[in-house]
Scaffold this motif. Structure first.
Motif, PDB file in Angstrom:
ATOM      1  N   PHE A 115      -9.333   1.012   1.344  1.00  0.00           N
ATOM      2  CA  PHE A 115      -8.154   1.403   0.585  1.00  0.00           C
ATOM      3  C   PHE A 115      -7.689   2.784   1.052  1.00  0.00           C
ATOM      4  O   PHE A 115      -8.450   3.747   1.044  1.00  0.00           O
ATOM      5  CB  PHE A 115      -8.476   1.436  -0.917  1.00  0.00           C
ATOM      6  CG  PHE A 115      -7.240   1.442  -1.775  1.00  0.00           C
ATOM      7  CD1 PHE A 115      -6.586   0.257  -2.060  1.00  0.00           C
ATOM      8  CD2 PHE A 115      -6.730   2.630  -2.277  1.00  0.00           C
ATOM      9  CE1 PHE A 115      -5.433   0.245  -2.838  1.00  0.00           C
ATOM     10  CE2 PHE A 115      -5.571   2.633  -3.053  1.00  0.00           C
ATOM     11  CZ  PHE A 115      -4.928   1.436  -3.344  1.00  0.00           C
ATOM     12  N   ILE A 116      -6.440   2.843   1.497  1.00  0.00           N
ATOM     13  CA  ILE A 116      -5.891   4.089   2.040  1.00  0.00           C
ATOM     14  C   ILE A 116      -5.084   4.795   0.955  1.00  0.00           C
ATOM     15  O   ILE A 116      -4.238   4.174   0.303  1.00  0.00           O
ATOM     16  CB  ILE A 116      -4.942   3.821   3.228  1.00  0.00           C
ATOM     17  CG1 ILE A 116      -5.521   2.775   4.179  1.00  0.00           C
ATOM     18  CG2 ILE A 116      -4.603   5.123   3.946  1.00  0.00           C
ATOM     19  CD1 ILE A 116      -6.646   3.247   5.000  1.00  0.00           C
ATOM     20  N   THR A 117      -5.346   6.051   0.776  1.00  0.00           N
ATOM     21  CA  THR A 117      -4.596   6.793  -0.222  1.00  0.00           C
ATOM     22  C   THR A 117      -4.170   8.149   0.337  1.00  0.00           C
ATOM     23  O   THR A 117      -4.867   8.712   1.177  1.00  0.00           O
ATOM     24  CB  THR A 117      -5.436   6.964  -1.520  1.00  0.00           C
ATOM     25  OG1 THR A 117      -4.798   7.920  -2.365  1.00  0.00           O
ATOM     26  CG2 THR A 117      -6.827   7.435  -1.223  1.00  0.00           C
TER      27      THR A 117
ATOM     28  N   PHE B 127      -1.635   2.645  -1.222  1.00  0.00           N
ATOM     29  CA  PHE B 127      -0.357   2.962  -1.839  1.00  0.00           C
ATOM     30  C   PHE B 127       0.721   2.973  -0.766  1.00  0.00           C
ATOM     31  O   PHE B 127       0.488   3.467   0.340  1.00  0.00           O
ATOM     32  CB  PHE B 127      -0.430   4.332  -2.501  1.00  0.00           C
ATOM     33  CG  PHE B 127      -1.361   4.368  -3.661  1.00  0.00           C
ATOM     34  CD1 PHE B 127      -1.118   3.596  -4.794  1.00  0.00           C
ATOM     35  CD2 PHE B 127      -2.496   5.153  -3.633  1.00  0.00           C
ATOM     36  CE1 PHE B 127      -1.982   3.627  -5.878  1.00  0.00           C
ATOM     37  CE2 PHE B 127      -3.357   5.193  -4.714  1.00  0.00           C
ATOM     38  CZ  PHE B 127      -3.111   4.427  -5.830  1.00  0.00           C
ATOM     39  N   SER B 128       1.847   2.455  -1.104  1.00  0.00           N
ATOM     40  CA  SER B 128       2.978   2.527  -0.180  1.00  0.00           C
ATOM     41  C   SER B 128       3.288   4.000   0.044  1.00  0.00           C
ATOM     42  O   SER B 128       3.347   4.783  -0.900  1.00  0.00           O
ATOM     43  CB  SER B 128       4.146   1.762  -0.797  1.00  0.00           C
ATOM     44  OG  SER B 128       5.341   2.452  -0.660  1.00  0.00           O
ATOM     45  N   GLY B 129       3.400   4.401   1.297  1.00  0.00           N
ATOM     46  CA  GLY B 129       3.604   5.815   1.607  1.00  0.00           C
ATOM     47  C   GLY B 129       2.313   6.510   2.009  1.00  0.00           C
ATOM     48  O   GLY B 129       2.311   7.686   2.351  1.00  0.00           O
ATOM     49  N   ALA B 130       1.210   5.768   1.963  1.00  0.00           N
ATOM     50  CA  ALA B 130      -0.080   6.371   2.317  1.00  0.00           C
ATOM     51  C   ALA B 130      -0.228   6.503   3.831  1.00  0.00           C
ATOM     52  O   ALA B 130      -1.159   7.146   4.308  1.00  0.00           O
ATOM     53  CB  ALA B 130      -1.229   5.547   1.748  1.00  0.00           C
TER      54      ALA B 130
ATOM     55  N   LEU C 101      -6.388  -7.270   8.380  1.00  0.00           N
ATOM     56  CA  LEU C 101      -5.323  -7.797   7.533  1.00  0.00           C
ATOM     57  C   LEU C 101      -4.762  -6.636   6.728  1.00  0.00           C
ATOM     58  O   LEU C 101      -5.509  -5.974   6.010  1.00  0.00           O
ATOM     59  CB  LEU C 101      -5.851  -8.820   6.521  1.00  0.00           C
ATOM     60  CG  LEU C 101      -6.781  -9.941   6.968  1.00  0.00           C
ATOM     61  CD1 LEU C 101      -7.026 -10.888   5.797  1.00  0.00           C
ATOM     62  CD2 LEU C 101      -6.173 -10.687   8.125  1.00  0.00           C
ATOM     63  N   GLU C 102      -3.467  -6.422   6.825  1.00  0.00           N
ATOM     64  CA  GLU C 102      -2.851  -5.394   5.988  1.00  0.00           C
ATOM     65  C   GLU C 102      -2.141  -6.128   4.872  1.00  0.00           C
ATOM     66  O   GLU C 102      -1.040  -6.640   5.053  1.00  0.00           O
ATOM     67  CB  GLU C 102      -1.889  -4.563   6.838  1.00  0.00           C
ATOM     68  CG  GLU C 102      -1.476  -3.274   6.151  1.00  0.00           C
ATOM     69  CD  GLU C 102      -0.232  -2.664   6.767  1.00  0.00           C
ATOM     70  OE1 GLU C 102      -0.091  -2.688   8.009  1.00  0.00           O
ATOM     71  OE2 GLU C 102       0.629  -2.201   5.991  1.00  0.00           O
ATOM     72  N   ILE C 103      -2.790  -6.228   3.716  1.00  0.00           N
ATOM     73  CA  ILE C 103      -2.236  -7.032   2.621  1.00  0.00           C
ATOM     74  C   ILE C 103      -2.378  -6.314   1.276  1.00  0.00           C
ATOM     75  O   ILE C 103      -3.008  -5.266   1.187  1.00  0.00           O
ATOM     76  CB  ILE C 103      -2.915  -8.425   2.539  1.00  0.00           C
ATOM     77  CG1 ILE C 103      -4.428  -8.285   2.374  1.00  0.00           C
ATOM     78  CG2 ILE C 103      -2.592  -9.268   3.766  1.00  0.00           C
ATOM     79  CD1 ILE C 103      -5.160  -9.601   2.216  1.00  0.00           C
TER      80      ILE C 103
ATOM     81  N   GLY D  39       0.875   2.044   8.011  1.00  0.00           N
ATOM     82  CA  GLY D  39       1.524   1.557   9.232  1.00  0.00           C
ATOM     83  C   GLY D  39       1.155   2.414  10.437  1.00  0.00           C
ATOM     84  O   GLY D  39       0.728   1.899  11.472  1.00  0.00           O
ATOM     85  N   THR D  40       1.291   3.722  10.271  1.00  0.00           N
ATOM     86  CA  THR D  40       0.992   4.652  11.370  1.00  0.00           C
ATOM     87  C   THR D  40      -0.492   4.580  11.739  1.00  0.00           C
ATOM     88  O   THR D  40      -0.851   4.593  12.921  1.00  0.00           O
ATOM     89  CB  THR D  40       1.334   6.099  10.940  1.00  0.00           C
ATOM     90  OG1 THR D  40       2.595   6.076  10.255  1.00  0.00           O
ATOM     91  CG2 THR D  40       1.412   7.017  12.132  1.00  0.00           C
TER      92      THR D  40
END
Lengths: 210, 210
Positions: free
Chosen positions: B121-123, B13-16, B100-102, B19-20
């Motif tokens: 999957f990052i949540t 999810f965006s915000g999970a 790959l971050e896709i 990136g960091t």
């Protein structure tokens, strides 16, 4: 959250050190339960009912089988061996990771019935090293050992279907790797479908007060 | 043994906090290579060609695609995004684990083509926490954030197909878990079929001199 335990199947070449690995894993961590097989063979000296095996009559064994109370079973050299279901499912429900140390053919049956089961195959670093260990035990003649190695090769059908291969080069490292593998298995997506469903539901229904 | 690298697909999810997490993983360990996507959208301020993205014309992008030089690609809001194959395969051959971050749909295409790819999957721990983080960034209005969360829920189709779910509650623990997961992936049986074949062969052919 009382998380459901993982079902772990451990197989490997005889002489790969499975027994020592299991013993060490259970000694170091208390979240494991080792399943005890049922068998119709007679107890050997020093073996105790309910410790090495549950020793059953053929009639008792077949009753369990016919009542679908075995996770898997097989016949080797005129004796039946099988995994009683009740213990396995009870311990998993309690959140214990349950380990079955069984043969490849049984393992593949378990995987069919429990697709989330983790199949680990233990191998020594090489065939030579395996032979060296068997010879080192000093309990069998070279002839018997050679025959056994050939049989091991023959019985290895299906090992490619295992999830992970653990090379038992160093017992300490191997135990830790096994422990990590099993623990990380808890993060499998298939165990968290409820969480994901709820997350999705909540994302839809958050309102400005949230 | 120069072992082949693992292909790792990371979505969430965006915000999970992907990136960091990625930045921290790459900072701590040097066995990773982060794949850089190609896109036909224009660079934003501060973005550099070959760092955030490879910025291509539509013609250049379609050429790559038609020459089968993309691992996966997709169109979002009139722009193409894709993963150049060359970098990925080159790094894997060098033994690097390539990340790959896709998006989910691209990830599922990668899994079809590379069945051994590891899908993570990052949540965030909850929808509320996700919203709190997005609000905390202070870059978007509440209205935009709510719309975004609904879209995130809609775009989550397919997340059940990921191998593992990582709940990013604590960045430090999450990085370590991700690292462990990827490293243990190297023990997958499918990466060791040659070893197993040789082992079996050797077991047959050991003779009394061995």
């Amino acid at each position: 959250m009382n998380q459901q335990g993982i079902l772990v199947v451990v197989s490997g070449f005889s002489g790969a050190g499975k027994g020592t690995l299991m013993k060490e894993l259970l000694r170091r961590y208390d979240n494991y339960a080792l399943s005890i097989s049922a068998t119709t063979r007679k107890p050997r000296e020093g073996e105790e009912n309910g410790r090495e095996y549950f020793f059953l009559s053929e009639e008792e064994f077949k009753k369990l089988r016919d009542e679908h109370k075995l996770v898997e079973y097989a016949k080797y050299v005129n004796h039946y061996y099988g995994t009683p279901r009740e213990y396995v499912e009870e311990k998993m429900a309690q959140g214990k990771d349950v380990i079955l140390e069984i043969e490849i053919q049984g393992a593949l049956k378990v995987k069919k019935r429990y697709p989330d089961a983790l199949l680990l195959f233990i191998t020594p670093p090489s065939a030579k090293e395996l032979k060296r260990r068997l010879v080192g035990r000093g309990t069998e003649s070279l002839e018997v050992i050679n025959a056994r190695l050939k049989r091991a090769a023959e019985e290895a059908d299906g090992m490619e279907a295992y999830d992970y291969l653990l090379i038992n080069d160093d017992i300490d490292q191997c135990v830790e790797k096994m422990h990590q593998l099993i623990q990380l298995q808890h993060e499998k997506t298939s165990y968290h479908l409820d969480f994901l469903g709820k997350m999705r539901e909540d994302l839809y229904h958050l309102d400005d007060r949230d």
